[in-house]
Motif scaffolding. Structure first.
Motif, PDB file in Angstrom:
ATOM      1  N   LEU A 151       0.839  -1.201   0.000  1.00 10.83           N
ATOM      2  CA  LEU A 151       0.000   0.000   0.000  1.00 10.83           C
ATOM      3  C   LEU A 151       0.872   1.247   0.000  1.00 10.83           C
ATOM      4  O   LEU A 151       0.619   2.204  -0.750  1.00 10.83           O
ATOM      5  CB  LEU A 151      -0.913  -0.012   1.230  1.00 10.83           C
ATOM      6  CG  LEU A 151      -1.746   1.253   1.456  1.00 10.83           C
ATOM      7  CD1 LEU A 151      -2.710   1.476   0.292  1.00 10.83           C
ATOM      8  CD2 LEU A 151      -2.505   1.169   2.782  1.00 10.83           C
ATOM      9  N   GLY A 152       1.906   1.262   0.845  1.00 16.54           N
ATOM     10  CA  GLY A 152       2.782   2.426   0.895  1.00 16.54           C
ATOM     11  C   GLY A 152       3.474   2.689  -0.429  1.00 16.54           C
ATOM     12  O   GLY A 152       3.567   3.845  -0.876  1.00 16.54           O
ATOM     13  N   VAL A 153       3.961   1.638  -1.080  1.00 16.49           N
ATOM     14  CA  VAL A 153       4.633   1.824  -2.372  1.00 16.49           C
ATOM     15  C   VAL A 153       3.645   2.269  -3.438  1.00 16.49           C
ATOM     16  O   VAL A 153       3.982   3.097  -4.303  1.00 16.49           O
ATOM     17  CB  VAL A 153       5.351   0.525  -2.778  1.00 16.49           C
ATOM     18  CG1 VAL A 153       5.943   0.657  -4.173  1.00 16.49           C
ATOM     19  CG2 VAL A 153       6.452   0.191  -1.781  1.00 16.49           C
ATOM     20  N   LEU A 211       1.704  -2.937 -10.247  1.00 20.01           N
ATOM     21  CA  LEU A 211       1.838  -3.290  -8.836  1.00 20.01           C
ATOM     22  C   LEU A 211       0.515  -3.770  -8.248  1.00 20.01           C
ATOM     23  O   LEU A 211       0.495  -4.683  -7.400  1.00 20.01           O
ATOM     24  CB  LEU A 211       2.359  -2.100  -8.040  1.00 20.01           C
ATOM     25  CG  LEU A 211       3.848  -1.781  -8.212  1.00 20.01           C
ATOM     26  CD1 LEU A 211       4.211  -0.488  -7.492  1.00 20.01           C
ATOM     27  CD2 LEU A 211       4.703  -2.929  -7.671  1.00 20.01           C
ATOM     28  N   VAL A 212      -0.588  -3.178  -8.675  1.00 21.98           N
ATOM     29  CA  VAL A 212      -1.900  -3.643  -8.204  1.00 21.98           C
ATOM     30  C   VAL A 212      -2.136  -5.081  -8.643  1.00 21.98           C
ATOM     31  O   VAL A 212      -2.573  -5.933  -7.855  1.00 21.98           O
ATOM     32  CB  VAL A 212      -3.019  -2.720  -8.711  1.00 21.98           C
ATOM     33  CG1 VAL A 212      -4.389  -3.361  -8.496  1.00 21.98           C
ATOM     34  CG2 VAL A 212      -2.957  -1.371  -8.012  1.00 21.98           C
ATOM     35  N   LEU A 213      -1.836  -5.381  -9.907  1.00 22.70           N
ATOM     36  CA  LEU A 213      -2.047  -6.741 -10.415  1.00 22.70           C
ATOM     37  C   LEU A 213      -1.137  -7.742  -9.708  1.00 22.70           C
ATOM     38  O   LEU A 213      -1.562  -8.845  -9.350  1.00 22.70           O
ATOM     39  CB  LEU A 213      -1.811  -6.771 -11.923  1.00 22.70           C
ATOM     40  CG  LEU A 213      -2.819  -5.993 -12.778  1.00 22.70           C
ATOM     41  CD1 LEU A 213      -2.409  -6.004 -14.247  1.00 22.70           C
ATOM     42  CD2 LEU A 213      -4.219  -6.574 -12.615  1.00 22.70           C
ATOM     43  N   VAL A 214       0.122  -7.350  -9.496  1.00 24.12           N
ATOM     44  CA  VAL A 214       1.042  -8.249  -8.791  1.00 24.12           C
ATOM     45  C   VAL A 214       0.600  -8.428  -7.341  1.00 24.12           C
ATOM     46  O   VAL A 214       0.689  -9.541  -6.790  1.00 24.12           O
ATOM     47  CB  VAL A 214       2.477  -7.695  -8.876  1.00 24.12           C
ATOM     48  CG1 VAL A 214       3.383  -8.415  -7.902  1.00 24.12           C
ATOM     49  CG2 VAL A 214       3.021  -7.849 -10.285  1.00 24.12           C
ATOM     50  N   SER A 215       0.106  -7.374  -6.720  1.00 22.65           N
ATOM     51  CA  SER A 215      -0.390  -7.485  -5.344  1.00 22.65           C
ATOM     52  C   SER A 215      -1.577  -8.439  -5.271  1.00 22.65           C
ATOM     53  O   SER A 215      -1.703  -9.226  -4.314  1.00 22.65           O
ATOM     54  CB  SER A 215      -0.788  -6.107  -4.810  1.00 22.65           C
ATOM     55  OG  SER A 215       0.320  -5.225  -4.787  1.00 22.65           O
ATOM     56  N   LEU A 216      -2.447  -8.388  -6.270  1.00 21.09           N
ATOM     57  CA  LEU A 216      -3.555  -9.345  -6.314  1.00 21.09           C
ATOM     58  C   LEU A 216      -3.028 -10.770  -6.459  1.00 21.09           C
ATOM     59  O   LEU A 216      -3.579 -11.712  -5.867  1.00 21.09           O
ATOM     60  CB  LEU A 216      -4.494  -9.007  -7.474  1.00 21.09           C
ATOM     61  CG  LEU A 216      -5.297  -7.712  -7.338  1.00 21.09           C
ATOM     62  CD1 LEU A 216      -6.085  -7.438  -8.616  1.00 21.09           C
ATOM     63  CD2 LEU A 216      -6.248  -7.803  -6.147  1.00 21.09           C
TER      64      LEU A 216
END
Length: 736
Positions: A210-212, A228-233
């Motif tokens: 979230l911070g990044v 980054l959103v897709l990788v986080s998912l």
């Protein structure tokens, strides 16, 4: 400015020196207490279980999801903390299995984890522009922050293995956010944290990502935000594989209730945080079991507070966007550290302090890399003195009985601060960094002897040598063993000559019902009054000779017990039933069975009258095959197995599913339907939700892989167009 470093020595010297210093400092407390690290959960649960899992892996059993012989501690998948899906954990288990001393194995694993952590902190600080020397100094300091060192390193090394990868995740995510590396690295490091099975690590990964994301969005790099959103998912898709077995097994465990509240247990006050540079300050916090906390859990590093007045804080004004992730991580975790004290799996909030300190360490490394202010020295000296006196006064007011040790710690910090200031004004940042790092070693050398582990449960004298354990116990306690003892409070000399705590018996080559567990099995623990440390009560002994409700077979027979060890201080003269012989010693009474089970190759414990068992063979812990015959089949019949009925068992009779349920005492019971005269029963165990978890994990890997491939293709396309900078912005240039 410090002169630029040249060559490999200048590039690799600082991080390697930091790693070496961390390993050396790790060994310092052993001079004060040889059992400093062989203590509590590390000694009685984690290290012996790692060894047991390593032996299973070496024998070809991967993944180790269930250990029937470990009873309440045997649902490895549901315990989660053993990281059965983490690709690096087998190396940990095998190390524990190959090193003949558990304490030594634990030190090797801890040292490796701290080296990984130190390198990660170094890389992260460098990514934010800190100098090599100062990045190394913070990399050497953070591993000895109080909440990390006295909890994760000493007591819970499984948590350390999760935290060690957090700075690497942060580094990879930020670099991917700047377009400097492929986002798939973010997935790899995030996957190592999530699959470690530590919920705090999972929470930390969420907050770091979230911070990044906030930082990347503030820079306006929306394509990187999308990646980054897709990788986080994709990382989140690994969570069901790790935690679904725990959630779906909770109905029979002690974790069946989801609680949310603030009892104050292990929750520091905001007033404790100003003492983050006092190495001997113990916060006024209620610890486990109601006793006051006895370690300097809020300590961060010795130089943060005394050098605060000398830092160029104005430099942060122009970097608030680039340091926003630090604010999210540090602020988020420092808020979580003060409560609530319990949120389902998340308990004891003081344990997350070092997660917040990681964000502070980055900011501190950046500020210290600029050097110390030289203007208005008198005012800055006054500020340092005022900060230290205020912190010391607060600490003294909270714990006046520790005045002497607090004074020693304060004196060490004062001397080191004076040395750091003098060295900086003569030699610059590089020499300042050296003093900060070596000062960390000195502080730990002074601090650790004041907080040696107490001589109670699972500490002084507990053997860690596996050959010694097996020589002492393997032949003496044959077959399946049940121990009735109160080892939580005993301080009797020589107690470990006759008994072992928690999960130590498997390391001694003994199959024991007693095990240390964080989740338990409620019906079974209620019947034998077992707690999480495997301590039992005197009432458990007569219950062994009685038949539980729903059966006419004594509990000792259902458990297929061969040996019962009773601590004499708990029950001095247990009744000896027919078929058992007794041996009385100074510490224990040992009862041994005169006969063996008629089905030694499987786990069947009892069958209804009229059922003749032709054969019963266990094909490992997760499968069993039984053939039977019946003279008459008008009524249903039952088979009781010496296994706990964890959710996930499936019973098939000649290919048709038959009921498999929790029977007497929580043991697995299978019902044979009427009309069945003969057949083959197959038992299998699959952790509940595992197949769904595997499917979700496969989707997560595919999603992260697709993002990684797309990023690589964009890079090649941009290169072919002659635009090498198209996928990145100018990095925050680290200084040498």
């Amino acid at each position: 400015m410090e002169p630029p470093a040249v060559g490999a020595r200048g590039r690799f010297g600082p991080p390697l020196a930091a790693c070496l210093l961390v390993v050396v400092v790790l060994l310092l407390p052993l001079r004060a207490d040889p059992w400093f690290y062989f203590y509590d959960d590390a000694a009685v649960q984690i290290l012996p279980t790692w060894r047991r899992l390593g032996e299973q892996v070496l024998a070809g059993g991967w993944p180790p999801l269930l250990d029937v012989d470990a009873w309440m501690g045997g649902n490895i998948a549901a315990e989660a903390l053993y990281g059965v899906w983490n690709p690096l954990y087998p190396l940990v288990w095998i190390t524990a299995a190959l090193v003949p001393d558990l304490a030594v194995a634990g030190m090797v694993i801890r040292a490796a984890a701290l080296v990984v952590l130190t390198l990660g902190i170094y890389a992260l600080c460098r990514e934010y522009g800190a100098r090599r020397s100062m990045s190394a100094a913070l990399g050497a300091a953070l591993p000895f922050a109080g909440s990390l060192f006295y909890f994760d390193v000493v007591l819970w090394p499984a948590a350390l293995l999760a935290f060690a990868w957090l700075p690497h995740l942060w580094w990879a995510a930020r670099k991917a956010g700047r377009g400097r590396i492929n986002p798939v690295w973010t997935f790899l490091f995030g996957g190592l944290i999530v699959t470690a099975g530590n919920p705090y690590g999972m929470l930390a990964a969420c907050l770091v990502l979230l911070g990044v994301l906030v930082e990347t969005a503030l820079r306006g790099r929306w394509r990187s935000v999308r990646d980054l959103v897709l990788v986080s998912l994709g990382i989140g898709a690994l969570v069901p594989l790790v935690y679904l077995p725990l959630v779906l097994s909770s109905s029979v465990t002690w974790r069946s209730e989801t609680s949310f509240g603030n009892t104050g247990v292990m929750a520091p006050s905001p007033f404790d945080l100003p003492a983050l540079s006092l190495p001997h300050h113990v916060p006024d916090v209620e610890g486990l079991g109601g006793a006051p906390l006895a370690v300097p859990a809020v300590y961060f590093c010795w130089f943060a507070l005394p050098l605060a007045a000398w830092l160029d804080w104005g430099a942060l004004r122009g970097r608030w966007r680039s340091l926003s992730a630090c604010a999210v991580v540090a602020g988020g975790f420092l808020l979580l550290a003060i409560g609530p004290s319990e949120m389902w799996m998340f308990r004891w909030p003081i344990r997350v302090l070092h997660y917040g300190y990681l964000g502070l360490a980055v900011v501190l490394a950046v500020l210290l890399s600029r050097g110390l202010r030289r203007d208005r020295p008198a005012l800055r000296v006054g500020g340092t003195v005022a900060l230290l006196l205020a912190a010391a006064g607060m600490s003294g007011a909270l714990e006046p009985d520790r005045f002497r040790s607090n004074a020693v710690g304060l004196l060490v910090v004062v001397v080191l601060t004076a040395l750091a200031l003098g060295v900086f004004f003569v030699g610059g940042v590089r020499w300042l960094a050296a003093v900060l790092a070596l000062g960390t070693a000195l502080v730990v050398a002074v601090q650790a002897p004041a907080f040696v582990t107490s001589p109670g449960f699972a500490t002084a004298g507990l053997p860690s040598s596996v050959p010694e354990l097996r020589e002492r116990f393997a032949d003496r306690y044959p077959g399946v063993v049940f121990q009735v003892a109160d080892l939580d409070s005993t301080e009797q000399p020589g107690v470990w000559q006759d008994m072992l705590p928690g999960g130590m018996y498997p390391a001694a080559g003994v199959t024991s019902i007693n095990a240390y567990t964080g989740i338990g099995y409620a019906p079974f623990s209620d019947l034998l009054c077992l707690n999480y440390t495997s301590t039992s009560c005197a009432d458990a002994v007569p219950r062994l000779w009685r038949a539980p409700e729903g059966t006419d077979v004594p509990l000792a027979d259902l458990l297929r017990l061969d040996t019962v060890v009773v601590q004499r201080s708990v029950l001095d003269a247990p009744r000896v039933p027919a078929g058992w012989r007794v041996e009385r010693g100074e510490q224990v009474t040992v009862l041994r069975r005169d006969f063996t089970s008629p089905w030694p190759a499987g786990t069947l414990a009892a069958a209804s009258p009229g059922v003749r068992v032709v054969s019963d063979v266990a094909g490992g812990d997760r499968a069993e095959r039984l053939r039977f015959e019946r003279a008459t089949a008008d009524e249903p019949a039952t088979l009781v197995f010496s296994r706990l009925a964890w959710p996930g068992y499936r019973a098939e009779l000649d290919g048709a599913v038959v009921p498999a349920r929790s029977g007497p005492g929580g043991l697995l019971e299978v019902e044979l339907p009427p009309g069945t005269r003969a057949g083959e029963l197959r038992l299998t165990f699959t952790p509940p939700g595992m197949n769904k978890g595997l499917a979700a994990a496969a989707l997560g890997v595919a999603l992260a892989g697709a993002v990684g491939v797309a990023h690589a293709r964009r890079g090649r396309r941009d290169d072919s167009r002659g635009a090498p900078g198209a996928t990145s912005t100018a990095p925050t240039a680290p200084q040498p």
